[in-house]
Scaffold this motif. Sequence first.
Motif, PDB file in Angstrom:
ATOM      1  N   GLU A 131       0.748  -0.788  -0.245  1.00  0.00           N
ATOM      2  CA  GLU A 131      -0.282   0.046  -0.091  1.00  0.00           C
ATOM      3  C   GLU A 131       0.751   1.330  -0.117  1.00  0.00           C
ATOM      4  N   ASN A 132       2.571   1.260   0.042  1.00  0.00           N
ATOM      5  CA  ASN A 132       3.046   2.224   0.516  1.00  0.00           C
ATOM      6  C   ASN A 132       4.019   2.787  -1.031  1.00  0.00           C
ATOM      7  N   ALA A 133       2.904   1.738  -1.947  1.00  0.00           N
ATOM      8  CA  ALA A 133       3.900   1.792  -3.269  1.00  0.00           C
ATOM      9  C   ALA A 133       3.763   2.350  -3.993  1.00  0.00           C
ATOM     10  N   ALA A 134       3.971   2.582  -5.249  1.00  0.00           N
ATOM     11  CA  ALA A 134       3.733   3.325  -6.247  1.00  0.00           C
ATOM     12  C   ALA A 134       2.956   2.845  -7.171  1.00  0.00           C
ATOM     13  N   GLY A 135       1.939   2.814  -8.401  1.00  0.00           N
ATOM     14  CA  GLY A 135       1.654   2.471  -9.334  1.00  0.00           C
ATOM     15  C   GLY A 135       1.021   3.020  -9.900  1.00  0.00           C
ATOM     16  N   SER A 136       0.256   1.608 -10.949  1.00  0.00           N
ATOM     17  CA  SER A 136      -0.931   2.092 -12.198  1.00  0.00           C
ATOM     18  C   SER A 136      -1.657   0.592 -12.360  1.00  0.00           C
ATOM     19  N   ARG A 137      -3.092   0.969 -12.377  1.00  0.00           N
ATOM     20  CA  ARG A 137      -4.150   0.777 -12.363  1.00  0.00           C
ATOM     21  C   ARG A 137      -4.010  -0.635 -11.326  1.00  0.00           C
ATOM     22  N   ALA A 138      -3.798  -0.402 -10.139  1.00  0.00           N
ATOM     23  CA  ALA A 138      -4.115  -0.725  -9.328  1.00  0.00           C
ATOM     24  C   ALA A 138      -4.607  -0.453  -8.003  1.00  0.00           C
ATOM     25  N   ARG A 139      -5.461  -0.707  -7.453  1.00  0.00           N
ATOM     26  CA  ARG A 139      -6.637   0.034  -5.583  1.00  0.00           C
ATOM     27  C   ARG A 139      -5.432  -0.782  -4.798  1.00  0.00           C
ATOM     28  N   PHE A 140      -6.056   0.278  -3.722  1.00  0.00           N
ATOM     29  CA  PHE A 140      -5.348  -0.416  -2.273  1.00  0.00           C
ATOM     30  C   PHE A 140      -6.995  -1.382  -1.519  1.00  0.00           C
ATOM     31  N   ALA A 141      -7.086  -1.962  -0.944  1.00  0.00           N
ATOM     32  CA  ALA A 141      -8.110  -2.789  -0.423  1.00  0.00           C
ATOM     33  C   ALA A 141      -7.268  -3.237   0.454  1.00  0.00           C
ATOM     34  N   ASN A 142      -8.449  -3.065   1.252  1.00  0.00           N
ATOM     35  CA  ASN A 142      -8.521  -4.225   3.247  1.00  0.00           C
ATOM     36  C   ASN A 142     -10.017  -5.491   3.569  1.00  0.00           C
ATOM     37  N   ASP A 143     -10.533  -5.505   1.873  1.00  0.00           N
ATOM     38  CA  ASP A 143     -11.945  -6.788   2.059  1.00  0.00           C
ATOM     39  C   ASP A 143     -11.351  -8.450   2.482  1.00  0.00           C
ATOM     40  N   HIS A 144     -10.470  -8.410   2.891  1.00  0.00           N
ATOM     41  CA  HIS A 144      -9.932 -10.117   2.805  1.00  0.00           C
ATOM     42  C   HIS A 144      -8.470 -10.155   4.261  1.00  0.00           C
ATOM     43  N   ARG A 145      -9.116 -11.101   4.468  1.00  0.00           N
ATOM     44  CA  ARG A 145      -7.921 -11.012   5.884  1.00  0.00           C
ATOM     45  C   ARG A 145      -6.367 -11.452   5.971  1.00  0.00           C
ATOM     46  N   ASN A 146      -6.111 -11.440   7.129  1.00  0.00           N
ATOM     47  CA  ASN A 146      -4.960 -12.038   7.174  1.00  0.00           C
ATOM     48  C   ASN A 146      -3.275 -11.810   5.915  1.00  0.00           C
ATOM     49  N   TYR A 147      -3.478 -10.575   5.735  1.00  0.00           N
ATOM     50  CA  TYR A 147      -2.817  -9.384   4.859  1.00  0.00           C
ATOM     51  C   TYR A 147      -1.924  -8.764   6.428  1.00  0.00           C
ATOM     52  N   SER A 148      -0.884  -8.483   6.171  1.00  0.00           N
ATOM     53  CA  SER A 148      -0.040  -7.283   6.647  1.00  0.00           C
ATOM     54  C   SER A 148      -0.109  -5.669   6.711  1.00  0.00           C
ATOM     55  N   GLY A 149       0.313  -5.114   7.813  1.00  0.00           N
ATOM     56  CA  GLY A 149       0.035  -3.541   7.761  1.00  0.00           C
ATOM     57  C   GLY A 149      -1.229  -3.527   7.812  1.00  0.00           C
ATOM     58  N   ASN A 150      -1.685  -2.181   6.614  1.00  0.00           N
ATOM     59  CA  ASN A 150      -3.463  -1.771   6.369  1.00  0.00           C
ATOM     60  C   ASN A 150      -3.708  -1.999   5.894  1.00  0.00           C
ATOM     61  N   GLY A 151      -3.148  -3.244   4.798  1.00  0.00           N
ATOM     62  CA  GLY A 151      -4.447  -3.413   3.776  1.00  0.00           C
ATOM     63  C   GLY A 151      -3.017  -4.122   2.968  1.00  0.00           C
ATOM     64  N   PHE A 152      -4.152  -4.573   1.014  1.00  0.00           N
ATOM     65  CA  PHE A 152      -2.821  -4.863   0.490  1.00  0.00           C
ATOM     66  C   PHE A 152      -3.377  -4.199  -1.298  1.00  0.00           C
ATOM     67  N   MET A 153      -2.756  -4.704  -2.559  1.00  0.00           N
ATOM     68  CA  MET A 153      -3.398  -3.789  -3.648  1.00  0.00           C
ATOM     69  C   MET A 153      -3.451  -4.548  -4.718  1.00  0.00           C
ATOM     70  N   ASP A 154      -4.898  -4.142  -5.142  1.00  0.00           N
ATOM     71  CA  ASP A 154      -5.615  -5.342  -6.011  1.00  0.00           C
ATOM     72  C   ASP A 154      -5.445  -4.692  -7.387  1.00  0.00           C
ATOM     73  N   TYR A 155      -4.698  -5.652  -8.652  1.00  0.00           N
ATOM     74  CA  TYR A 155      -4.374  -5.112  -9.470  1.00  0.00           C
ATOM     75  C   TYR A 155      -6.268  -4.932 -10.486  1.00  0.00           C
ATOM     76  N   GLU A 156      -4.975  -4.490 -11.066  1.00  0.00           N
ATOM     77  CA  GLU A 156      -6.969  -4.505 -12.287  1.00  0.00           C
ATOM     78  C   GLU A 156      -6.920  -5.229 -12.939  1.00  0.00           C
ATOM     79  N   ASN A 157      -7.685  -5.953 -13.734  1.00  0.00           N
ATOM     80  CA  ASN A 157      -7.516  -7.123 -14.935  1.00  0.00           C
ATOM     81  C   ASN A 157      -7.096  -6.843 -16.431  1.00  0.00           C
ATOM     82  N   THR A 158      -6.078  -6.328 -16.406  1.00  0.00           N
ATOM     83  CA  THR A 158      -5.430  -5.491 -17.284  1.00  0.00           C
ATOM     84  C   THR A 158      -4.379  -5.733 -17.509  1.00  0.00           C
TER      85      THR A 158
END
Length: 250
Positions: A131-158
């Motif tokens: 969640e602290n990385a720069a990115g393109s066409r990827a969004r921050f999410a935390n709707d699943h469990r067992n991640y570290s930090g504040n959440g995770f990054m969800d890549y778009e389907n592209t």
Amino acid sequence: MEDDFGYEGRRRRRFTVLERLRLLPLVATTVFTGALILLIVTTVRQPASWNDALPWQDAPSPAPAAGAPIAPDVPLAHTPAPQRSGVRASAAPSTGTAAPTAASPGASSPAPPPSPTPPPAVQRTVRYEAENAAGSRARFANDHRNYSGNGFMDYENTSGSYLQWTVQADAGQATLRLRFANASGRNRPMDISVNGTVVARDVRFDATRDWDDWASATVTVTLTGGANTIRATAVSGDGGPNVDCLDLTQ
């Protein structure tokens, strides 16, 4: 005739025995004289063996009178008489310390002790959250469990979506470990770049049981000393997996 011859013969045999008996004192005297001569010769050749048993040999010499000159050839009082040739000198009492001996020119010097083996380098792992990385066409999410930090990054389907981290490292090899979840049921490969150069193509990010189940993909790379950029780019139309973090071990 027989009696006379026999008598004369017996007289001659007795005369021979008497002659032999008469020679015994002469033989005994000769043997005794030879033994005595041998004893005298042995004593003269080894006088030291007699002197060793003389009680006055080791007696201290009397102290000189006061003011009397001391002759250089006369030993001082309480000085043992010099050993004669042929007499073995007694060993000096041991002081407990061995005297150093000079090494002979041809003797080899002892091998130096081996140099100590340096301890292995301690590896260090630094975690960089997605969640602290720069990115393109990827969004921050935390709707699943067992991640570290504040959440995770969800890549778009592209294809072409990516995450990029800036990390600090020493020059040399390093291990990159990307923690991900992929419940799509199929592999979502990505290319890994270091400082703008692709170093690992089509790295597999295989399917996991569900989106709460996290796995890891590992890549070994070479980094420069200081700041380095690490990019993970999706190469299929499904995009990349959910990425939780990047662990750098060096």
